[in-house]
Write a protein that holds these residues in place. Sequence first.
Motif, short mmCIF file in Angstrom:
data_model
loop_
_atom_site.label_atom_id
_atom_site.label_comp_id
_atom_site.label_asym_id
_atom_site.label_seq_id
_atom_site.Cartn_x
_atom_site.Cartn_y
_atom_site.Cartn_z
N VAL A 66 0.83 -1.21 0.00
CA VAL A 66 0.00 0.00 0.00
C VAL A 66 0.87 1.26 0.00
N LEU A 67 1.95 1.24 0.78
CA LEU A 67 2.85 2.38 0.84
C LEU A 67 3.55 2.61 -0.50
N VAL A 68 3.90 1.52 -1.20
CA VAL A 68 4.54 1.65 -2.52
C VAL A 68 3.59 2.31 -3.51
N ILE A 69 2.33 1.88 -3.52
CA ILE A 69 1.33 2.49 -4.41
C ILE A 69 1.16 3.98 -4.09
N PHE A 70 1.11 4.30 -2.78
CA PHE A 70 0.99 5.70 -2.36
C PHE A 70 2.21 6.51 -2.81
N ALA A 71 3.41 5.93 -2.68
CA ALA A 71 4.64 6.63 -3.06
C ALA A 71 4.68 6.92 -4.56
N PHE A 72 4.26 5.96 -5.37
CA PHE A 72 4.25 6.16 -6.82
C PHE A 72 3.27 7.26 -7.22
N ASN A 73 2.10 7.26 -6.61
CA ASN A 73 1.12 8.31 -6.91
C ASN A 73 1.60 9.68 -6.44
N PRO A 102 3.59 13.53 -10.07
CA PRO A 102 3.67 14.93 -10.53
C PRO A 102 5.07 15.53 -10.36
N ILE A 103 5.81 15.08 -9.34
CA ILE A 103 7.17 15.59 -9.13
C ILE A 103 8.08 15.10 -10.24
N SER A 104 7.92 13.84 -10.65
CA SER A 104 8.76 13.27 -11.71
C SER A 104 8.57 14.02 -13.03
N GLN A 105 7.37 14.47 -13.29
CA GLN A 105 7.10 15.20 -14.53
C GLN A 105 7.83 16.53 -14.58
N MET A 106 8.07 17.14 -13.41
CA MET A 106 8.77 18.42 -13.36
C MET A 106 10.28 18.26 -13.37
N SER A 123 12.34 8.84 -13.50
CA SER A 123 11.37 7.74 -13.44
C SER A 123 11.54 6.89 -12.19
N THR A 124 12.68 7.02 -11.51
CA THR A 124 12.96 6.21 -10.31
C THR A 124 12.58 6.93 -9.02
N LEU A 125 12.04 8.13 -9.12
CA LEU A 125 11.72 8.89 -7.91
C LEU A 125 10.66 8.18 -7.07
N GLY A 126 9.69 7.55 -7.73
CA GLY A 126 8.66 6.81 -7.00
C GLY A 126 9.25 5.67 -6.19
N ILE A 127 10.21 4.95 -6.77
CA ILE A 127 10.86 3.86 -6.05
C ILE A 127 11.67 4.41 -4.88
N ALA A 128 12.32 5.55 -5.10
CA ALA A 128 13.10 6.15 -4.01
C ALA A 128 12.20 6.51 -2.82
N MET A 129 11.06 7.12 -3.11
CA MET A 129 10.13 7.47 -2.04
C MET A 129 9.53 6.23 -1.39
N ALA A 130 9.28 5.19 -2.21
CA ALA A 130 8.77 3.94 -1.65
C ALA A 130 9.80 3.31 -0.71
N SER A 131 11.08 3.38 -1.06
CA SER A 131 12.14 2.83 -0.21
C SER A 131 12.19 3.56 1.13
N VAL A 132 12.00 4.88 1.09
CA VAL A 132 11.98 5.66 2.34
C VAL A 132 10.82 5.22 3.23
N PHE A 167 18.80 9.64 -0.04
CA PHE A 167 19.91 9.95 -0.95
C PHE A 167 19.57 9.57 -2.38
N PHE A 168 18.93 8.40 -2.55
CA PHE A 168 18.52 7.97 -3.89
C PHE A 168 17.47 8.92 -4.47
N ALA A 169 16.58 9.40 -3.61
CA ALA A 169 15.57 10.37 -4.05
C ALA A 169 16.22 11.67 -4.50
N ALA A 170 17.24 12.13 -3.76
CA ALA A 170 17.94 13.36 -4.14
C ALA A 170 18.66 13.19 -5.47
N THR A 171 19.25 12.01 -5.68
CA THR A 171 19.91 11.73 -6.96
C THR A 171 18.91 11.67 -8.10
#
Length: 219
Positions: free
Chosen positions: A106-113, A117-121, A128-137, A165-169
């Motif tokens: 559930v947290l992974v789905i929430f992180a991707f959603n 919008p942040i990935s598009q900017m 494209s990996t920002l969702g995975i980074a937030m899911a890992s957090v 760190f992965f999210a910042a990258t």
Amino acid sequence: MTDFSGQIINLCAALLLLVAFGMLSQRRVLSLINLFAAQGLILTISTAVVAYSSHQSHLYYSAALTLVLKVILLPWILHRLIRKLNVKWDIETLFNIPATMLIGIVLVIFAFNLAAPISQMAGTITKSTLGIAMASVLLSFLMMITRSKAVPQVIGFLAMENGLFFAATSATYGMPMVVELGIALDVLVGMFILGIFFFQIRETFDSLDLKHMEKLKED
């Protein structure tokens, strides 16, 4: 070459997410430390690939710092710590593993959603990996709150810092080097302080279960 680098980065992101789920379901402290070291290695490879494909030379230093600190030094400190503390191998969880994994999905789905919008900017090749980074957090944070022992909670905190760190990258090609050095120093000093704290808990309560800290409130 950029497409190939993007594929490697996406592969590293997928492995990072798998390791995060592995840490969430892990019941042995030793295996948890090894997974944390594997997470650091994946982060090192990903950062080096981003540095090569984007020509951001400061990321090479970030990759080297990650390799030394999170793949070699911190796992070595944690291994010595659990040997000296004679920590039990089994990890006690507040919820059973299947329930924890469902919450994690559930947290992974929430992180991707949340990241969409942040990935598009973002203008990076790793957007494209920002969702995975937030899911890992979020998965690392979940691991922290579902563990009753002090050592797994600390590993969860360190894994959460890896995700940040992965999210910042992914979003901005990393943080300035002075910030990364400051964070690395803070993490290292924090580990030594927590090591002393663990020994004090063990001497006082003969256990590293944080529920014993409630006795201090009652007293």
